[in-house]
Design an enzyme around this catalytic site. Structure first.
Site, PDB file in Angstrom:
ATOM      1  N   GLY A  19      29.382  75.786  31.217  1.00 20.56           N
ATOM      2  CA  GLY A  19      28.044  75.620  31.769  1.00 20.56           C
ATOM      3  C   GLY A  19      26.914  75.996  30.830  1.00 20.56           C
ATOM      4  CD  GLU A  55      37.124  76.943  32.576  1.00 19.21           C
ATOM      5  OE1 GLU A  55      38.335  76.774  32.405  1.00 19.21           O
ATOM      6  OE2 GLU A  55      36.571  76.856  33.693  1.00 19.21           O
ATOM      7  N   GLY A  98      32.269  72.612  28.067  1.00 20.45           N
ATOM      8  CA  GLY A  98      32.496  71.216  27.705  1.00 20.45           C
ATOM      9  C   GLY A  98      31.282  70.649  26.984  1.00 20.45           C
ATOM     10  NE  ARG A  99      25.796  69.450  30.239  1.00 14.58           N
ATOM     11  CZ  ARG A  99      25.697  68.323  30.960  1.00 14.58           C
ATOM     12  NH1 ARG A  99      25.202  67.239  30.417  1.00 14.58           N
ATOM     13  NH2 ARG A  99      26.080  68.297  32.219  1.00 14.58           N
ATOM     14  CB  CYS A 117      20.702  42.181  37.647  1.00 11.65           C
ATOM     15  SG  CYS A 117      20.997  40.950  36.392  1.00 11.65           S
ATOM     16  CE1 TYR A 123      30.850  66.790  32.369  1.00 13.73           C
ATOM     17  CE2 TYR A 123      29.595  67.954  30.692  1.00 13.73           C
ATOM     18  CZ  TYR A 123      30.579  67.942  31.659  1.00 13.73           C
ATOM     19  OH  TYR A 123      31.297  69.081  31.911  1.00 13.73           O
TER      20      TYR A 123
HETATM   21  C1  LIG Z   1      32.789  71.150  34.444  1.00  9.58           C
HETATM   22  C2  LIG Z   1      33.441  72.455  34.302  1.00  9.58           C
HETATM   23  C3  LIG Z   1      33.405  73.140  33.074  1.00  9.58           C
HETATM   24  C4  LIG Z   1      32.604  72.658  31.895  1.00  9.58           C
HETATM   25  O1  LIG Z   1      31.257  72.669  32.205  1.00  9.58           O
HETATM   26  P1  LIG Z   1      30.175  72.357  31.032  1.00  9.58           P
HETATM   27  O2  LIG Z   1      28.876  72.361  31.760  1.00  9.58           O
HETATM   28  O3  LIG Z   1      30.528  71.039  30.477  1.00  9.58           O
HETATM   29  O4  LIG Z   1      30.294  73.449  30.042  1.00  9.58           O
HETATM   30  C5  LIG Z   1      34.095  74.328  32.973  1.00  9.58           C
HETATM   31  N1  LIG Z   1      34.791  74.832  34.017  1.00  9.58           N
HETATM   32  C6  LIG Z   1      34.841  74.200  35.216  1.00  9.58           C
HETATM   33  C7  LIG Z   1      35.609  74.810  36.313  1.00  9.58           C
HETATM   34  C8  LIG Z   1      34.166  73.005  35.398  1.00  9.58           C
HETATM   35  O5  LIG Z   1      34.189  72.403  36.579  1.00  9.58           O
END
Ligand SMILES: *Cc1c(COP(=O)(O)O)cnc(C)c1O
Length: 410
Positions: A236, A273, A275-276, A345, A374
């Site tokens: 997050g 953990e 991602g973004r 469209c 994303y």
């Molecule tokens: C989506 C998610 C992440 C990654 O979130 P980011 O905003 O991409 O860092 C990590 N843990 C859980 C449980 C998630 O659902």
């Protein structure tokens, strides 16, 4: 607007395609060297004893996973599909399996894998997993995902925890969960999981959260006689699309983390953990302008592709930043505001609205940065049956240095 400079290999790739074919360009370009530099930078700043996993949900493309693999402790899967995908491609790496609505077949798969930890989202899921684990010939490592209120923080808009959600368990569920774990010795409770915040840009607030997680896990260990040793503090970490340098300050966070660990860890270890924040900077979406038109006094640039490839702008509700790579044609407009749209469209197919441009013409390319997370994988790709964009992965060793918001933040 501060943005990366053009990564020159992206310009080079575009020049090459232009020479090869008159078809308007539409592509995702991933700079794997930028990705590697970024993840190394993240990893090197992280205090010893903390683990970094990558949440594949942000972008599970195999070349990205391959690039990240040497620098992360493992990968997080948010679905059975991701779990299978990660297991096939990264079978040597530890996997985490979270997310609501896991099927029995997916729980069984996860329980059978050699190095997969399950994040249990509810008492019902724990009961189903317990029944599966009873038949297993090995221990099944489990984290309980908890949805707690953190005083002083729970009322912020981006907070997902401390209020009703489908994710995780209430603290009040813990006595029952612990009793269930005791009845099923094949389940091994290794940690607690928290992912309470998304788009977090405030490193200090994130440190407050981590501190609260460590303290509450110590309290639960004492209250329930547990010996849980690990806290997964989720992902997050936020990205500021308009001002990348105002994104989550990873260095400040890692610096503060040392103090937090000194005073609050008392034997607990931390895992993250994200991602973004890991993959967003490595990806670019490129569209070639097909038409520049005026409609009731406003300019529109219609480019090849659209939000069916790149849903990030409507998903975030923002005007995505962009740069123009001019082609050979003289400007169709100069010093005007123009809305950038795709080929769909529907009036919702907008990537950026009323943006000032110096010059624009058909044949120019629009380069959208921060498209590595994303983006393609959250897009409704089959709508209108347009072809997929070209997917290009620039290999790590194929080029020299590139942009970098990471070093700007540093
Ligand atoms: C989506 C998610 C992440 C990654 O979130 P980011 O905003 O991409 O860092 C990590 N843990 C859980 C449980 C998630 O659902």
């Amino acid at each position: 607007m501060t943005l990366h400079c053009f990564p020159e290999p992206i310009e080079a790739a575009i020049a090459q395609w232009r020479a090869e074919s008159p078809e308007p360009i539409c592509a995702y370009i991933y700079d794997l060297q930028a990705l590697e530099r970024h993840v190394r930078w993240m990893r090197e700043a992280l205090p010893d004893g903390c683990e970094l996993y990558y949440a594949a949900k942000a972008n599970p493309e195999a070349p990205l996973l391959r690039t990240l693999a040497p620098w992360v402790h493992g990968f997080e899967a948010a679905s059975g599909g991701e779990l299978r995908w990660l297991h096939e491609r990264q079978s040597g790496h530890p996997l985490l399996f979270g997310g609501p609505g896991k099927l029995d077949s997916e729980l069984a798969l996860a329980a059978s894998l050699p190095a997969c930890t399950l994040h249990v989202e509810s008492l019902g899921e724990l009961a189903r997993l317990a029944a599966i684990a009873d038949l297993s010939d090995k221990q099944v490592p489990v984290f309980l995902r908890m949805n707690i209120a953190v005083p002083g923080i729970s009322d912020t808009r981006l907070m997902m925890g401390g209020k009703p959600t489908p994710f995780g368990m209430d603290e009040g569920d813990l006595p029952q969960a612990v009793a269930m774990l005791r009845r099923h010795p094949r389940l091994r409770l290794e940690g607690f999981h928290f992912h309470l915040m998304s788009h977090q840009k405030d490193a200090r607030m994130q440190l407050d959260l981590v501190r609260a997680y460590l303290d509450v896990v110590h309290r639960w260990n004492a209250t329930y006689g547990l010996d849980v040793g690990m806290v997964n503090a989720g992902g997050g970490f936020g990205v500021d699309y308009a001002e990348p340098a105002s994104s989550f300050d990873w260095l400040q966070f890692c610096q503060g983390l040392r103090g937090v660990l000194r005073e609050h860890a008392r034997g607990l270890r931390l895992r993250f953990e994200p991602g973004r924040y890991v993959s967003v900077t490595c990806g670019w979406y490129v569209m070639e302008v097909i038409d520049v038109k005026r409609s009731h006094g406003e300019y529109f640039a219609v480019a090849r592709g659209g939000t069916h490839h790149f849903r990030t702008p409507p998903a975030q509700g923002h005007d995505h930043p962009f740069r123009i790579l001019r082609g050979a044609h003289p400007p169709a407009i100069e010093n005007e505001r123009v809305t950038l749209v795709g080929q769909l469209c529907t009036p919702k197919d907008v990537l950026a609205r009323a943006q000032p441009v110096q010059a624009l013409a058909p044949g120019d390319c629009l380069l959208f940065p921060l498209a590595g997370a994303y983006a393609w994988n959250i897009s409704h790709q089959n709508f209108l049956m347009h072809p997929a964009p070209r997917m290009v992965f620039l290999e790590a060793n194929a080029r020299a240095a590139s942009p970098a918001w990471p070093s700007v933040v540093a």
